[in-house]
Design a protein around this motif. Sequence first.
Motif, PDB file in Angstrom:
ATOM      1  N   SER A  14       0.831  -1.210   0.000  1.00 37.30           N
ATOM      2  CA  SER A  14       0.000   0.000   0.000  1.00 37.30           C
ATOM      3  C   SER A  14       0.860   1.252   0.000  1.00 37.30           C
ATOM      4  O   SER A  14       0.495   2.257  -0.622  1.00 37.30           O
ATOM      5  CB  SER A  14      -0.935   0.005   1.213  1.00 37.30           C
ATOM      6  OG  SER A  14      -1.851  -1.055   1.154  1.00 37.30           O
ATOM      7  N   ASN A  18       0.530   4.100  -2.846  1.00 44.00           N
ATOM      8  CA  ASN A  18       0.203   5.477  -2.469  1.00 44.00           C
ATOM      9  C   ASN A  18       1.291   6.463  -2.859  1.00 44.00           C
ATOM     10  O   ASN A  18       0.993   7.612  -3.208  1.00 44.00           O
ATOM     11  CB  ASN A  18      -0.073   5.547  -0.968  1.00 44.00           C
ATOM     12  CG  ASN A  18      -1.433   4.992  -0.608  1.00 44.00           C
ATOM     13  OD1 ASN A  18      -2.453   5.414  -1.151  1.00 44.00           O
ATOM     14  ND2 ASN A  18      -1.476   4.030   0.296  1.00 44.00           N
ATOM     15  N   LYS A  21       0.699   7.201  -6.513  1.00 43.45           N
ATOM     16  CA  LYS A  21      -0.431   8.108  -6.724  1.00 43.45           C
ATOM     17  C   LYS A  21      -0.008   9.567  -6.580  1.00 43.45           C
ATOM     18  O   LYS A  21      -0.589  10.458  -7.210  1.00 43.45           O
ATOM     19  CB  LYS A  21      -1.554   7.800  -5.735  1.00 43.45           C
ATOM     20  CG  LYS A  21      -2.276   6.487  -5.994  1.00 43.45           C
ATOM     21  CD  LYS A  21      -3.313   6.222  -4.903  1.00 43.45           C
ATOM     22  CE  LYS A  21      -3.980   4.872  -5.091  1.00 43.45           C
ATOM     23  NZ  LYS A  21      -4.947   4.573  -3.992  1.00 43.45           N
ATOM     24  N   LYS A 304      -0.676   5.433   3.946  1.00 47.60           N
ATOM     25  CA  LYS A 304      -1.076   6.714   3.349  1.00 47.60           C
ATOM     26  C   LYS A 304      -0.300   7.868   3.969  1.00 47.60           C
ATOM     27  O   LYS A 304       0.152   8.786   3.274  1.00 47.60           O
ATOM     28  CB  LYS A 304      -2.582   6.922   3.523  1.00 47.60           C
ATOM     29  CG  LYS A 304      -3.423   5.916   2.750  1.00 47.60           C
ATOM     30  CD  LYS A 304      -4.914   6.099   3.029  1.00 47.60           C
ATOM     31  CE  LYS A 304      -5.738   5.069   2.261  1.00 47.60           C
ATOM     32  NZ  LYS A 304      -7.193   5.192   2.547  1.00 47.60           N
TER      33      LYS A 304
END
Length: 443
Positions: A14, A18, A21, A304
């Motif tokens: 993850s 992230n 992104k 995140k």
Amino acid sequence: MKVVIVGGGAGGISTASNIRKLDNDIEITVLTRDNKVAYSPCAIPYVLAGVIETFDDIVMRTPEDYKNKNIEVITEVEVTAVDSDKKTVTYEREGKETVMDYDKLVLATGGNPFVPPMQGVDLDGVFKIRNIADGIKVQEAMKDAKSAIVTGAGLIGIEIAFALKNQGLDVILSEMMPQIVPRSLDKDMSDILVKYLEMEGIKVVLGKPITRLIGDGKVERACFGDEEVYDADMVIMATGVRPELELAKMAGCNTGRWAIIVNDRMETSVDDIYAVGDCVESRDLILGSNTISHLGTTAVRQSKTLARTICGKKSKFNPVLNSMVSKVGKLEFGAVGYTTGFAMQNQIRPVVQKVQALTRARYYPNAKPMDIKVICDGNGTIIGCQIIAEERVAERIDTMTLAITEGLTCFDLSNMEFAYAPPVSMVTDPLILAVEEVSKKFN
């Protein structure tokens, strides 16, 4: 900038996604000892139960999928060294050693299953479950087994026990503590769950740890204490995990009572080294002290925060409450915050109320009982909630998570507006009934 991530679980993969992104130019490499990435270990019991058809169904992405996002995922490697001065990691794959440099290093090493030291744990037929490969071994062994013992009655242990029973095995679920799910439920609530499991044909043994396993090459029996002996064709060790800290210590990162110490930006004590997931300590929202949070939801939230940190953006990881929910058969159970016992252990005098309500209007067909327990401190501030019902537990646990996060009292919540329709709730929501009752204990 080159980011190297050690670990391909929820936290590691993850973090990679992230970062991508937020930035298309950062070079990202993920190193994992697993041969699969981007799957949820929480789904393994449901594959074993036959609810999910195959293990392939719980794999959401492949290394090739990440390559299309310009993320390199190298599987089946063992990272053997970290040099924080030279900023390198060393890993072995297929007998070949490779040294890789980094600008930023992320440790998402997770945890290893804890297996209690006892006679017989090395026998064939004794399993741990941490990844898909472990799940496949159990699935194969189930085909020839008639009986199983699952030791450790946390979430995974309960879910595995129910899965094996669902496939026709005779199952014993054992727990060395006097209750199941001791971290999340009080005993009176866990007793409801025990009653359901026993009704489904699972024998539950509490307060008696397994002391040894017996068999000639393959497990045949398990001993509880000095007297009780039960036959078993297979034994599942669901006795928790311990954070994997070897690389963090090698790199010079500070560790605490349980795991790696990080700040609210997921930075370790070593420059340009970060950590997420089961291998880190989190801040407890209520006490403000450090704790552990071995939940996939925590790892994803941390990823995140970390991605924003690495990309130079404002970020902060909020403290945890360890909210959880699970389902076995028809029964859902969930909890957030402190149990009564944990509150007392931490010098909080709890004010507690347990109520039973219905999941729908009482005149609406198929309304189910809902047991709710609310725990407040001496000022009426909500610090915990536990719920068991056949439906609609998760959304109410989420509501109580928000209430505790915002520091609401039982009086605050009792005056709040809730949606209502006969098929989905009582006109006075079960949560409101519970906090109204606990409010009566305050002058």
